[in-house]
Design a protein around this motif. Structure first.
Motif, short mmCIF file in Angstrom:
data_model
loop_
_atom_site.label_atom_id
_atom_site.label_comp_id
_atom_site.label_asym_id
_atom_site.label_seq_id
_atom_site.Cartn_x
_atom_site.Cartn_y
_atom_site.Cartn_z
N ASN A 66 0.84 -1.20 0.00
CA ASN A 66 0.00 0.00 0.00
C ASN A 66 0.87 1.25 0.00
O ASN A 66 0.60 2.21 -0.73
CB ASN A 66 -0.94 0.02 1.21
N ILE A 67 1.91 1.25 0.82
CA ILE A 67 2.81 2.40 0.88
C ILE A 67 3.50 2.57 -0.47
O ILE A 67 3.65 3.69 -0.97
CB ILE A 67 3.83 2.25 2.03
N GLU A 68 3.90 1.47 -1.06
CA GLU A 68 4.53 1.54 -2.38
C GLU A 68 3.58 2.16 -3.40
O GLU A 68 3.96 3.03 -4.17
CB GLU A 68 4.96 0.14 -2.83
N ALA A 69 2.33 1.74 -3.38
CA ALA A 69 1.34 2.29 -4.31
C ALA A 69 1.09 3.77 -4.03
O ALA A 69 1.05 4.59 -4.96
CB ALA A 69 0.03 1.51 -4.23
N LEU A 70 0.96 4.12 -2.76
CA LEU A 70 0.72 5.51 -2.40
C LEU A 70 1.89 6.41 -2.80
O LEU A 70 1.69 7.56 -3.19
CB LEU A 70 0.48 5.64 -0.88
N SER A 71 3.09 5.87 -2.72
CA SER A 71 4.26 6.69 -3.04
C SER A 71 4.34 7.03 -4.53
O SER A 71 5.08 7.93 -4.92
CB SER A 71 5.55 5.98 -2.60
N GLY A 72 3.58 6.35 -5.35
CA GLY A 72 3.56 6.64 -6.78
C GLY A 72 2.57 7.72 -7.16
O GLY A 72 2.54 8.17 -8.31
N TYR A 73 1.79 8.16 -6.19
CA TYR A 73 0.78 9.19 -6.46
C TYR A 73 1.44 10.55 -6.60
O TYR A 73 2.41 10.86 -5.91
CB TYR A 73 -0.25 9.21 -5.31
N ALA A 74 0.93 11.39 -7.45
CA ALA A 74 1.47 12.74 -7.68
C ALA A 74 1.00 13.69 -6.58
O ALA A 74 0.18 14.57 -6.80
CB ALA A 74 1.06 13.24 -9.06
N PHE A 108 9.56 13.71 -2.14
CA PHE A 108 8.56 12.69 -2.49
C PHE A 108 9.15 11.62 -3.39
O PHE A 108 8.77 10.46 -3.30
CB PHE A 108 7.30 13.31 -3.10
N ALA A 109 10.08 12.00 -4.23
CA ALA A 109 10.76 11.00 -5.06
C ALA A 109 11.55 10.04 -4.17
O ALA A 109 11.60 8.84 -4.44
CB ALA A 109 11.68 11.69 -6.07
N ALA A 110 12.13 10.56 -3.10
CA ALA A 110 12.88 9.71 -2.16
C ALA A 110 11.94 8.72 -1.47
O ALA A 110 12.32 7.56 -1.24
CB ALA A 110 13.60 10.57 -1.12
N LEU A 111 10.72 9.15 -1.17
CA LEU A 111 9.74 8.23 -0.58
C LEU A 111 9.43 7.11 -1.56
O LEU A 111 9.38 5.93 -1.19
CB LEU A 111 8.46 8.95 -0.19
N SER A 112 9.25 7.46 -2.81
CA SER A 112 8.96 6.46 -3.83
C SER A 112 10.10 5.45 -3.96
O SER A 112 9.86 4.24 -4.05
CB SER A 112 8.70 7.15 -5.17
N GLU A 113 11.32 5.93 -3.91
CA GLU A 113 12.48 5.04 -3.98
C GLU A 113 12.55 4.13 -2.75
O GLU A 113 12.83 2.94 -2.87
CB GLU A 113 13.77 5.85 -4.09
#
Length: 150
Positions: A66-74, A108-113
């Motif tokens: 879920n966190i991975e999916a959320l991190s892809g949100y703009a 936010f890009a760091a969160l996605s990574e």
């Protein structure tokens, strides 16, 4: 005739202001919902890492995914002008977000990574949850330190 002209003038003047007010309110509400979803999933992982919640591989993997999916949100799209702390009620977003938009986007890009592969990383036992959580939590903290009211 004057009443029609006055009504038309007011409508063309006020509608953009009202539309922005609605957009700001919607963005703030969506931001709060987004952060709440992150917090709920981080809470699951945190509870498991601390032993407060029994390790459950399926639940841990679901929270990580879920966190991975959320991190892809703009998410940056939800930080529209006029929604900083002091500009609207119930905002903890510091003006630094709009002053340093590139740095904010990098956070936010760091969160996605950090979130990449989180659903898999927490599998295999409770001992795997802590390292994944630290990686995720570090990016959250880094952003909050610079862009959120403490």
């Amino acid at each position: 005739m004057r009443l029609i002209a006055l009504t038309a003038t007011l409508a063309t003047t006020l509608l953009p202001v009202l539309a922005h007010a609605d957009a700001a309110e919607d963005a703030l509400e969506a931001r709060h919902g987004y952060m709440k979803m992150l917090a709920l999933n981080m809470g699951t992982l945190s509870g498991m890492a601390k032993g407060e919640i029994a390790y459950d591989e399926a639940a841990a993997s679901k929270a990580g995914s879920n966190i991975e999916a959320l991190s892809g949100y703009a998410v940056a799209d939800l930080f529209i002008e006029g929604t900083a702390m002091g500009e609207v009620d119930d905002s903890e977003a510091l003006p630094a977000i709009w002053e340093n938009p590139d740095q904010f986007a990098q956070k936010f890009a760091a969160l996605s990574e950090a979130a990449a592969g989180a659903g898999e990383a927490v599998k295999g036992g409770q001992e795997n949850v802590g390292p994944a959580l630290q990686k995720l939590g570090g990016t959250c903290k880094d952003c909050h330190d610079n862009f959120r009211k403490k």
